[in-house]
Design a protein around this motif. Structure first.
Motif, short mmCIF file in Angstrom:
data_model
loop_
_atom_site.label_atom_id
_atom_site.label_comp_id
_atom_site.label_asym_id
_atom_site.label_seq_id
_atom_site.Cartn_x
_atom_site.Cartn_y
_atom_site.Cartn_z
N ARG A 20 38.28 41.86 35.04
CA ARG A 20 37.47 41.07 35.97
C ARG A 20 36.56 41.99 36.77
NH1 ARG A 20 42.73 37.80 38.02
NH2 ARG A 20 42.92 36.35 36.29
N ASP A 41 40.26 32.26 39.42
CA ASP A 41 41.28 33.31 39.52
C ASP A 41 41.56 33.71 40.96
OD1 ASP A 41 41.32 33.26 36.76
OD2 ASP A 41 39.79 34.81 36.61
N ALA A 89 43.60 36.07 32.99
CA ALA A 89 44.91 35.56 32.57
C ALA A 89 44.78 34.78 31.25
CB ALA A 89 45.50 34.67 33.66
N GLY A 134 43.76 29.94 33.49
CA GLY A 134 44.98 30.73 33.34
C GLY A 134 45.57 30.85 34.73
N HIS A 135 46.63 30.12 35.00
CA HIS A 135 47.23 30.08 36.33
C HIS A 135 48.57 30.81 36.31
CE1 HIS A 135 44.66 26.30 37.45
NE2 HIS A 135 43.95 27.36 37.12
#
Ligand code: GDP
Ligand code: IMO
Ligand code: MG
Length: 431
Positions: free
Chosen positions: A307, A13, A301, A40-41
């Motif tokens: 986070r 991330d 994401a 998850g980009h």
């Protein structure tokens, strides 16, 4: 011609998606080489936010070729879902825009069930906090030589044979070990033969295609997922993902020769985050940690989990430089550090009276590490509109300089916001 690898230097991330999207402008091919839809980009283009889990982040450019290498694990349902979403956005994914390696392993329904069951069966302190996407069990089967590859579903007899063996073994595990309901061979067969029909035109030989591209002088961008500290060999094992996330796997995970790589860009968030469990030496449990989480919008994401946040850790960054052969850093989310008071950077660790300048291998030692910090002046100004290094406040420039010095690596990119243009491209790795 230049071939560039982009990887995460921390626990994922870091902003890889944004930088891949930005640099795709200079590339002809964008290739994922490991991981799966645990990634998850996030890309922000023309005010619109896209999150890609499996499709390479170059897909928004209609004249570039994207590829999913053999090192990736593919959940066909997720892949087809992402393709359908792009279709609905007016960016249909046709076979001339995407090739999937015939050798990439497939995430099967039982992998997801086993991922969940295995996590559930662990004591709290031992849970890895996986994304629950079936990543570990799928790579496990690959290494055990019982996995099913993308190309296998195009050969119904072969697929039936492999599926039958797997269903028998997985049902034993599901019912006997985890007291869960069994899976049905016929249901999976029908589901996957449906996927086979839809995916057949995309399945090919990525290695051959990349080699032809290289010989034709094309530019290739390799898009890493996760981050260096999540690497199966070099990360904080067992609190890692199940693939090699480091640059070397860009070659193994696509079938591309290492001698043809020209640059490795390490994405480094200006502070540190981690999602899931496992040790995190520079984690903050105070209001500064909360402030970074809020201002940075630090939610997973993929899973939406909060986070964990902490100061920048240059032990981690130096490990990443060494393990990946990083030639330039892309320092992201520098804007989030504005107005956070004075800042700290972890430069080494201490545990049991011993100093550490690299992440130790023993997980119990890692859990006991206390970071040694140096203080560095913060800045108050909003820097999200800054587009050149000269416009940055002196303290922000000094922060970047200190990171370059501590890592002995130049910054190639500075990122001051999620959008494509909120970027300072200092050294283009493709030039
Ligand atoms: P990836 O997995 O490495 O691609 O990173 P993620 O997309 O999971 O998380 C990075 C988050 O930070 C996303 O929400 C991005 O839109 C956002 N982002 C990326 N670069 C910047 C930046 O320089 N500043 C800010 N404020 N956000 C950024
Ligand atoms: P991107 O590409 C952050 C973490 C999970 C968990 C551990 C193992 O977006 O940076 P897994 O499902 O892979 O078996 O989970 O790895 N993890 C990530 N953390 N970013 C990611 O990807 C991640 N992919 C996996 O949270 O701790
Ligand atoms: Mg991510």
């Amino acid at each position: 011609m230049a071939n560039v690898i982009i990887i995460g230097t921390q626990w994922g991330d870091e902003g890889k998606g944004k930088i891949v999207d930005l640099l795709t402008r200079y590339a002809d091919y964008v290739v994922r080489f490991q991981g799966g839809n645990n990634a998850g980009h996030t890309l922000v283009v023309d005010g619109k936010k896209y999150i890609f889990h499996l499709i390479p982040s170059g897909i928004l450019y209609d004249n570039k070729k994207c590829m999913i290498g053999n090192g990736v694990v593919i959940d066909p349902e997720i892949l087809l879902g992402e393709m359908a979403e792009l279709d609905a956005t007016g960016l249909p994914v046709t076979p001339n825009r995407l090739t999937i390696s015939e050798n990439a392993h497939l995430i099967m329904p039982y992998h997801k069930l086993l991922d969940g069951a295995s996590e559930q069966s662990k004591e709290d302190g031992a849970k890895i906090g996986t994304t629950g996407r079936g990543i570990g069990p799928c790579y496990g089967d690959k290494i055990l030589r019982t996995g099913i590859k993308a190309g296998d579903i195009l050969d119904e007899a072969l697929f039936r044979e492999k599926l039958r063996e797997n269903v028998e073994e997985k049902n034993f595990l599901l019912t006997e070990k985890y007291q869960a309901a069994p899976i049905k061979f016929d249901d999976i067969l029908r589901e996957f033969l449906g996927y086979a029909e839809q995916l057949a035109p995309f399945i090919g030989n990525v290695s051959v295609e990349l080699d032809e591209a290289r010989k034709a002088g094309k530019h290739i961008l390799f898009e890493g997922a996760q981050g260096t500290q999540l690497d199966i060999d070099h990360g904080t094992y067992p609190f890692v993902t199940s693939s090699n996330t480091i640059a070397g796997n860009a070659c193994t995970g696509t079938g591309f020769g290492p001698a043809h790589i020209d640059a490795v860009i390490g994405i480094l968030k200006a502070y540190t985050t981690r999602v899931g469990s496992g040790p995190f030496p520079s984690e903050l449990f105070d209001e500064t940690g909360d402030a970074l989480q809020k201002k940075g919008g630090e939610f997973g994401a993929t899973t939406g989990r909060k986070r964990r946040c902490g100061w920048l850790d240059t032990v981690v960054a130096r490990d990443a430089v060494r393990l990946n052969g990083i030639t330039g850093l892309a320092i992201t989310k520098l804007d989030v550090l504005s107005n956070q008071g004075n800042l700290k950077i972890a430069t080494s660790y201490e545990a049991d009276g011993k100093r550490y300048h690299a992440m130790p291998g023993n997980i119990r030692t890692v859990e006991r590490l206390t970071p040694c910090y140096e203080d560095i002046a913060g800045w108050q100004e909003d820097i999200s509109r800054v587009r050149s290094i000269e416009e940055l406040p002196v303290a922000a420039r000094d922060y970047v300089k200190r990171v370059e010095d501590l890592t002995e690596t130049p910054a190639s990119v500075l990122s001051v916001g999620p959008a494509r243009d909120e970027t300072l491209l200092l050294r283009n790795p493709f030039e």
